[in-house]
Design a protein around this motif. Structure first.
Motif, PDB file in Angstrom:
ATOM      1  N   MET A   1       0.848  -1.171   0.000  1.00 30.34           N
ATOM      2  CA  MET A   1       0.000   0.000   0.000  1.00 30.34           C
ATOM      3  C   MET A   1       0.897   1.240   0.000  1.00 30.34           C
ATOM      4  O   MET A   1       1.856   1.313   0.758  1.00 30.34           O
ATOM      5  N   LYS A   2       0.547   2.189  -0.811  1.00 29.35           N
ATOM      6  CA  LYS A   2       1.268   3.459  -0.832  1.00 29.35           C
ATOM      7  C   LYS A   2       0.866   4.280   0.396  1.00 29.35           C
ATOM      8  O   LYS A   2      -0.175   4.023   1.000  1.00 29.35           O
ATOM      9  N   THR A   3       1.667   5.257   0.730  1.00 27.91           N
ATOM     10  CA  THR A   3       1.406   6.080   1.913  1.00 27.91           C
ATOM     11  C   THR A   3       0.041   6.749   1.845  1.00 27.91           C
ATOM     12  O   THR A   3      -0.712   6.741   2.824  1.00 27.91           O
ATOM     13  N   TRP A   4      -0.311   7.308   0.694  1.00 33.99           N
ATOM     14  CA  TRP A   4      -1.602   7.989   0.590  1.00 33.99           C
ATOM     15  C   TRP A   4      -2.752   6.999   0.694  1.00 33.99           C
ATOM     16  O   TRP A   4      -3.811   7.338   1.230  1.00 33.99           O
ATOM     17  N   GLU A   5      -2.560   5.759   0.225  1.00 34.85           N
ATOM     18  CA  GLU A   5      -3.609   4.742   0.356  1.00 34.85           C
ATOM     19  C   GLU A   5      -3.781   4.347   1.820  1.00 34.85           C
ATOM     20  O   GLU A   5      -4.909   4.173   2.295  1.00 34.85           O
ATOM     21  N   ALA A   6      -2.663   4.213   2.534  1.00 33.20           N
ATOM     22  CA  ALA A   6      -2.734   3.871   3.957  1.00 33.20           C
ATOM     23  C   ALA A   6      -3.461   4.960   4.741  1.00 33.20           C
ATOM     24  O   ALA A   6      -4.287   4.657   5.609  1.00 33.20           O
TER      25      ALA A   6
ATOM     26  N   TYR B   1     -12.751  -1.479  -3.322  1.00 34.88           N
ATOM     27  CA  TYR B   1     -11.455  -0.820  -3.448  1.00 34.88           C
ATOM     28  C   TYR B   1     -10.577  -1.098  -2.228  1.00 34.88           C
ATOM     29  O   TYR B   1      -9.405  -1.474  -2.356  1.00 34.88           O
ATOM     30  N   ILE B   2     -11.134  -0.930  -1.033  1.00 35.05           N
ATOM     31  CA  ILE B   2     -10.354  -1.169   0.181  1.00 35.05           C
ATOM     32  C   ILE B   2      -9.957  -2.642   0.268  1.00 35.05           C
ATOM     33  O   ILE B   2      -8.832  -2.965   0.660  1.00 35.05           O
ATOM     34  N   GLN B   3     -10.849  -3.529  -0.136  1.00 35.11           N
ATOM     35  CA  GLN B   3     -10.535  -4.962  -0.152  1.00 35.11           C
ATOM     36  C   GLN B   3      -9.328  -5.242  -1.056  1.00 35.11           C
ATOM     37  O   GLN B   3      -8.483  -6.072  -0.739  1.00 35.11           O
ATOM     38  N   SER B   4      -9.227  -4.538  -2.172  1.00 31.19           N
ATOM     39  CA  SER B   4      -8.092  -4.734  -3.077  1.00 31.19           C
ATOM     40  C   SER B   4      -6.776  -4.302  -2.420  1.00 31.19           C
ATOM     41  O   SER B   4      -5.709  -4.783  -2.796  1.00 31.19           O
ATOM     42  N   LEU B   5      -6.852  -3.421  -1.430  1.00 32.81           N
ATOM     43  CA  LEU B   5      -5.656  -2.954  -0.727  1.00 32.81           C
ATOM     44  C   LEU B   5      -5.296  -3.818   0.473  1.00 32.81           C
ATOM     45  O   LEU B   5      -4.119  -4.068   0.729  1.00 32.81           O
TER      46      LEU B   5
END
Length: 135
Positions: free
Chosen positions: A1-6, A46-50
């Protein structure tokens, strides 16, 4: 996960999510879990994909008045720990941050890998769970 995604996932969990200990089976100890409830299934996908997990439909007893709602539940230890490690610095709700930190730093100390507890470890495990729910 990228920082912005986290940071995005942390915001969603702060607002609509839960970091908790839950039982899979009636007579076993609780294990860490993350859940997010929403009427927006696209968001949960989307969150599940992360972070992983499963999406379940919630029962809608009155579809004329209520939207369909869904819950993303993450129960696998690896997925929960990976997610918590990445999102904890971005959690703004104090209780959720404390719970995430408590799981990250204490859970493995009171949980034997083989699942066998001696009396001392059993006391520590029960104390861990009790203290967790007071956070």
């Amino acid at each position: 996960m990228k920082t912005w995604e986290a940071s995005y996932v942390a915001g969603i969990i702060d607002g609509e999510g839960s970091i908790t200990l839950t039982r899979m089976h009636k007579k076993e100890f609780r294990r860490p879990g993350i859940s997010i409830a929403s009427t927006d299934k696209e968001l949960l996908i989307y969150i599940q994909s992360l972070i992983g997990g499963l999406i379940n439909n919630k029962k809608n007893y009155n579809p004329d008045k209520h939207k369909n709602s869904f819950t993303l539940t993450v129960k696998k230890k690896e997925e929960v720990f990976n997610t918590l490690k990445q999102i904890t610095p971005f959690l703004r709700i104090k209780q959720k941050r404390k719970r995430a930190e408590w799981i990250l730093y204490q859970y493995d100390l009171v949980t034997p890998r083989n699942g066998k507890y001696n009396s001392e470890l059993l006391r520590e495990k029960v104390a861990f769970e009790n203290e967790f729910f007071q956070k």
